[in-house]
Design a protein around this motif. Structure first.
Motif, PDB file in Angstrom:
ATOM      1  N   GLU A 105       0.823  -1.212   0.000  1.00 31.06           N
ATOM      2  CA  GLU A 105       0.000   0.000   0.000  1.00 31.06           C
ATOM      3  C   GLU A 105       0.854   1.259   0.000  1.00 31.06           C
ATOM      4  OE1 GLU A 105      -2.721  -0.419   3.371  1.00 31.06           O
ATOM      5  OE2 GLU A 105      -4.353  -0.440   1.917  1.00 31.06           O
ATOM      6  N   GLU A 106       1.900   1.248   0.807  1.00 31.15           N
ATOM      7  CA  GLU A 106       2.776   2.425   0.875  1.00 31.15           C
ATOM      8  C   GLU A 106       3.461   2.675  -0.464  1.00 31.15           C
ATOM      9  OE1 GLU A 106       1.862   3.824   4.521  1.00 31.15           O
ATOM     10  OE2 GLU A 106       3.443   4.663   3.269  1.00 31.15           O
ATOM     11  N   VAL A 107       3.991   1.617  -1.076  1.00 35.66           N
ATOM     12  CA  VAL A 107       4.639   1.760  -2.383  1.00 35.66           C
ATOM     13  C   VAL A 107       3.633   2.240  -3.423  1.00 35.66           C
ATOM     14  CG1 VAL A 107       5.737   0.484  -4.266  1.00 35.66           C
ATOM     15  CG2 VAL A 107       6.452   0.088  -1.903  1.00 35.66           C
ATOM     16  N   SER A 108       2.453   1.647  -3.412  1.00 34.79           N
ATOM     17  CA  SER A 108       1.408   2.051  -4.343  1.00 34.79           C
ATOM     18  C   SER A 108       1.053   3.525  -4.183  1.00 34.79           C
ATOM     19  CB  SER A 108       0.164   1.195  -4.119  1.00 34.79           C
ATOM     20  OG  SER A 108      -0.933   1.687  -4.849  1.00 34.79           O
ATOM     21  N   GLY A 109       0.949   3.973  -2.932  1.00 34.31           N
ATOM     22  CA  GLY A 109       0.605   5.369  -2.688  1.00 34.31           C
ATOM     23  C   GLY A 109       1.632   6.327  -3.261  1.00 34.31           C
ATOM     24  N   LEU A 157       3.731   5.676  -5.756  1.00 29.73           N
ATOM     25  CA  LEU A 157       3.646   5.612  -7.216  1.00 29.73           C
ATOM     26  C   LEU A 157       2.526   6.513  -7.735  1.00 29.73           C
ATOM     27  CD1 LEU A 157       4.030   1.757  -7.786  1.00 29.73           C
ATOM     28  CD2 LEU A 157       5.705   3.509  -8.393  1.00 29.73           C
ATOM     29  N   LYS A 158       1.382   6.463  -7.085  1.00 34.77           N
ATOM     30  CA  LYS A 158       0.252   7.260  -7.528  1.00 34.77           C
ATOM     31  C   LYS A 158       0.522   8.749  -7.363  1.00 34.77           C
ATOM     32  CE  LYS A 158      -2.932   3.498  -6.434  1.00 34.77           C
ATOM     33  NZ  LYS A 158      -3.752   2.877  -5.374  1.00 34.77           N
ATOM     34  N   ALA A 167       4.376   4.210 -12.693  1.00 36.32           N
ATOM     35  CA  ALA A 167       4.016   2.816 -12.475  1.00 36.32           C
ATOM     36  C   ALA A 167       5.254   1.961 -12.704  1.00 36.32           C
ATOM     37  CB  ALA A 167       2.894   2.402 -13.420  1.00 36.32           C
ATOM     38  N   GLY A 168       5.267   0.754 -12.118  1.00 42.54           N
ATOM     39  CA  GLY A 168       6.437  -0.109 -12.210  1.00 42.54           C
ATOM     40  C   GLY A 168       6.139  -1.421 -12.897  1.00 42.54           C
ATOM     41  N   GLY A 169       7.098  -1.876 -13.705  1.00 38.35           N
ATOM     42  CA  GLY A 169       6.926  -3.109 -14.450  1.00 38.35           C
ATOM     43  C   GLY A 169       7.598  -4.315 -13.824  1.00 38.35           C
ATOM     44  N   GLN A 219      12.515 -11.288  -7.961  1.00 40.31           N
ATOM     45  CA  GLN A 219      11.815 -10.345  -8.826  1.00 40.31           C
ATOM     46  C   GLN A 219      10.833 -11.050  -9.738  1.00 40.31           C
ATOM     47  OE1 GLN A 219      14.841  -8.186 -11.012  1.00 40.31           O
ATOM     48  NE2 GLN A 219      14.843  -6.527  -9.507  1.00 40.31           N
ATOM     49  N   GLN A 220       9.800 -10.297 -10.132  1.00 42.62           N
ATOM     50  CA  GLN A 220       8.837 -10.783 -11.107  1.00 42.62           C
ATOM     51  C   GLN A 220       8.526  -9.657 -12.096  1.00 42.62           C
ATOM     52  OE1 GLN A 220       7.283 -13.945 -11.574  1.00 42.62           O
ATOM     53  NE2 GLN A 220       6.802 -12.903 -13.491  1.00 42.62           N
ATOM     54  N   HIS A 221       8.738  -9.905 -13.373  1.00 43.66           N
ATOM     55  CA  HIS A 221       8.380  -8.945 -14.417  1.00 43.66           C
ATOM     56  C   HIS A 221       6.884  -9.062 -14.714  1.00 43.66           C
ATOM     57  CE1 HIS A 221      12.470  -7.665 -15.799  1.00 43.66           C
ATOM     58  NE2 HIS A 221      12.779  -8.739 -15.099  1.00 43.66           N
ATOM     59  N   LEU A 222       6.220  -7.939 -14.806  1.00 43.53           N
ATOM     60  CA  LEU A 222       4.787  -7.900 -15.076  1.00 43.53           C
ATOM     61  C   LEU A 222       4.529  -7.749 -16.564  1.00 43.53           C
ATOM     62  CD1 LEU A 222       3.738  -5.449 -12.229  1.00 43.53           C
ATOM     63  CD2 LEU A 222       3.817  -7.951 -12.142  1.00 43.53           C
ATOM     64  N   LEU A 223       3.340  -8.149 -16.991  1.00 49.30           N
ATOM     65  CA  LEU A 223       2.971  -7.970 -18.391  1.00 49.30           C
ATOM     66  C   LEU A 223       2.766  -6.502 -18.731  1.00 49.30           C
ATOM     67  CD1 LEU A 223       0.471 -10.959 -18.857  1.00 49.30           C
ATOM     68  CD2 LEU A 223       2.865 -10.812 -19.589  1.00 49.30           C
ATOM     69  N   ALA A 224       2.367  -5.713 -17.740  1.00 51.96           N
ATOM     70  CA  ALA A 224       2.173  -4.273 -17.927  1.00 51.96           C
ATOM     71  C   ALA A 224       2.521  -3.579 -16.615  1.00 51.96           C
ATOM     72  CB  ALA A 224       0.736  -3.964 -18.330  1.00 51.96           C
ATOM     73  N   PRO A 225       2.980  -2.323 -16.661  1.00 55.04           N
ATOM     74  CA  PRO A 225       3.310  -1.603 -15.429  1.00 55.04           C
ATOM     75  C   PRO A 225       2.092  -1.472 -14.524  1.00 55.04           C
ATOM     76  CG  PRO A 225       4.165  -0.444 -17.344  1.00 55.04           C
ATOM     77  CD  PRO A 225       3.252  -1.513 -17.862  1.00 55.04           C
ATOM     78  N   THR A 226       2.355  -1.416 -13.212  1.00 62.43           N
ATOM     79  CA  THR A 226       1.262  -1.264 -12.255  1.00 62.43           C
ATOM     80  C   THR A 226       1.580  -0.183 -11.237  1.00 62.43           C
ATOM     81  OG1 THR A 226      -0.203  -2.447 -10.729  1.00 62.43           O
ATOM     82  CG2 THR A 226       2.151  -2.955 -10.584  1.00 62.43           C
ATOM     83  N   GLN A 227       0.521   0.389 -10.689  1.00 64.76           N
ATOM     84  CA  GLN A 227       0.654   1.250  -9.518  1.00 64.76           C
ATOM     85  C   GLN A 227      -0.363   0.847  -8.452  1.00 64.76           C
ATOM     86  OE1 GLN A 227      -1.980   5.047 -11.173  1.00 64.76           O
ATOM     87  NE2 GLN A 227       0.173   5.317 -10.847  1.00 64.76           N
ATOM     88  N   LEU A 228      -0.976  -0.316  -8.632  1.00 72.77           N
ATOM     89  CA  LEU A 228      -2.011  -0.784  -7.714  1.00 72.77           C
ATOM     90  C   LEU A 228      -1.414  -1.626  -6.588  1.00 72.77           C
ATOM     91  CD1 LEU A 228      -4.852  -1.864 -10.157  1.00 72.77           C
ATOM     92  CD2 LEU A 228      -4.724   0.230  -8.794  1.00 72.77           C
TER      93      LEU A 228
END
Length: 438
Positions: free
Chosen positions: A304-308, A310-311, A316-318, A335-344
């Protein structure tokens, strides 16, 4: 310029020769160097920044050893120079710091306050030159080439005036390194702390570097340093006679940097407005934890803190990174690479939890952290996921929670899993580009 010209750092008078005191005001804070008028690449670093801000805000701490960091099982984020006399250093486990200096005053970090003070100093720097490249909230490179006509003074004098202004208006001190490239400017700023101003010119770069340990080279971490020492290379002087091709053959791409830096060569330019490279948060537990169900509430709150952040930064981070530290201080990262960046927070947590599930094998952990990297603009963040039909609902729920927090504060609402970890001690980090640690 004439050899031996001197600048007074108090009244900014220039004088011929190399007097030990300013002939105008009598100050001993004078700076002499044959290239003082011609150098323009600087590195500004605040002195014991977090601790200095705390002493500024509480004068009763002025002469006391102050440590900023987590209590008991945390680590030292910063130590004032009084505490450093006792051997306290940044990143030292707190129990070791308090063994060395048991009478120290320990203060919990206030990152919002430090960021605000750092931002104030950054604006002062940008008022001098737009060529400012931040490394963190308390240090940055500056290129003052071409500013002499604007400020009616050489870069060295402009920097001395800046240091005095920061000290008088912000009431913290800075140290400055001045040279002809970034590498030597950063090395130089560490040589005369606190309230320092050190100069390395082209004339003495090779001889100065020859006697320095290889550890000062940007990009030489503990692992590479041990390898170099094993190969009989302890000082930069040991590197200087070696061919670049031989160093690259032996050490890979870093060999090119070793060869060039050992001769004082660095063609990297100042990059204004360098973006944050990663956003992360971590916490140290009061008691080691092995149970994954006990770890998950902490992981959620950190997500939640990281998401906050980023927003708030509209990024957003991939890549999601999980960090764990075992009871014997071994650090584990996955580490895990995402299909698309996220900020959630939801997506960060789910990705990190999958990584955690593979590591929670009965080992006891003293620290957990989560971060995102491979950053991009928020317009690319969190597209609809047809493989996850519940994703859109979770995104809307998180958006509604964000709206409540924006109106009533961060503590106004959280998921049930987060309530178990309300009191965790977090150590946020927005990492700027620095030399690679090898």
């Amino acid at each position: 310029m004439a050899a031996g010209e001197t600048l007074c750092r108090e009244c900014f008078t220039w004088s011929a020769g190399t007097p030990t005191r300013c002939p105008s005001c009598g100050s001993a804070r004078v700076l002499s160097h044959p290239e003082l008028r011609s150098l323009s690449i600087a590195h500004l670093d605040c002195d014991a920044f977090y601790a200095s801000v705390e002493k500024r805000d509480d004068p009763s701490l002025l002469d006391k050893p102050v440590i900023v960091g987590g209590r008991h099982r945390g680590v030292v984020s910063a130590a004032c120079y009084v505490a450093r006399i006792y051997g306290v250093r940044s990143a030292m486990p707190m129990f070791k710091a308090l063994d060395a200096c048991p009478h120290a005053v320990v203060i919990k970090p206030d990152m919002k306050k430090y960021a605000a003070v750092g931002g104030e100093i950054r604006e002062m720097m940008r008022a001098i030159t737009p060529q400012v490249e931040p490394l963190s909230i308390d240090e940055a490179f500056m290129d003052l080439g071409g500013t002499e006509r604007l400020h009616r003074a050489p870069p060295a004098e402009t920097l001395a005036r800046l240091a005095k202004r920061v000290e008088e208006e912000v009431r913290v001190t800075v140290s400055i390194g001045l040279s002809f490239n970034k590498f030597l400017a950063k090395v130089s700023s560490d040589l005369d702390k606190p309230r320092g101003f050190h100069v390395i010119g082209q004339g003495e770069a090779l001889s100065f570097l020859a006697d320095q340990p290889v550890s000062i080279l940007w990009g030489v971490g503990k692992t590479l340093q041990r390898k170099l020492i094993d190969d009989g290379i302890r000082t930069i002087g040991d590197l200087q006679p070696m061919e670049e091709t031989d160093l690259m053959r032996r050490y890979g791409s870093i060999g090119q940097r070793l060869a060039r830096f050992s001769h004082g060569r660095d063609d990297r330019r100042i990059e204004p407005g360098s973006v944050v490279k990663s956003v992360s948060n971590e916490t140290t537990f009061d008691t080691d934890i092995s149970d994954i169900d006990a770890l998950r509430p902490y992981l959620w709150r950190l997500s939640e803190e990281v998401s906050g952040r980023l927003k708030r930064k509209a990024i957003a981070g991939g890549v999601v990174t999980l960090k764990l530290k075992t009871k014997d201080f071994k650090i584990v990262t996955r580490q895990q690479h995402l299909l698309a960046p996220t900020q959630l927070a939801d997506r960060i947590y789910r990705t990190a939890d999958a990584l955690l599930s593979k590591q929670a094998d009965g080992r006891r952990f003293r620290l957990i952290g989560v971060g995102v990297s491979d950053l991009a603009g928020e317009r690319l963040a969190d597209p609809a996921d047809l493989a996850d039909p519940g994703f859109e609902t979770r995104r809307k729920v998180e958006g509604a929670m964000d709206a409540v927090r924006a109106k009533l504060g961060d503590a106004a609402i959280t998921k049930g899993i987060g309530l178990k970890a309300r009191k965790i001690r977090q150590q946020p980090s927005d990492k700027m580009p620095e030399g690679e640690e090898l």
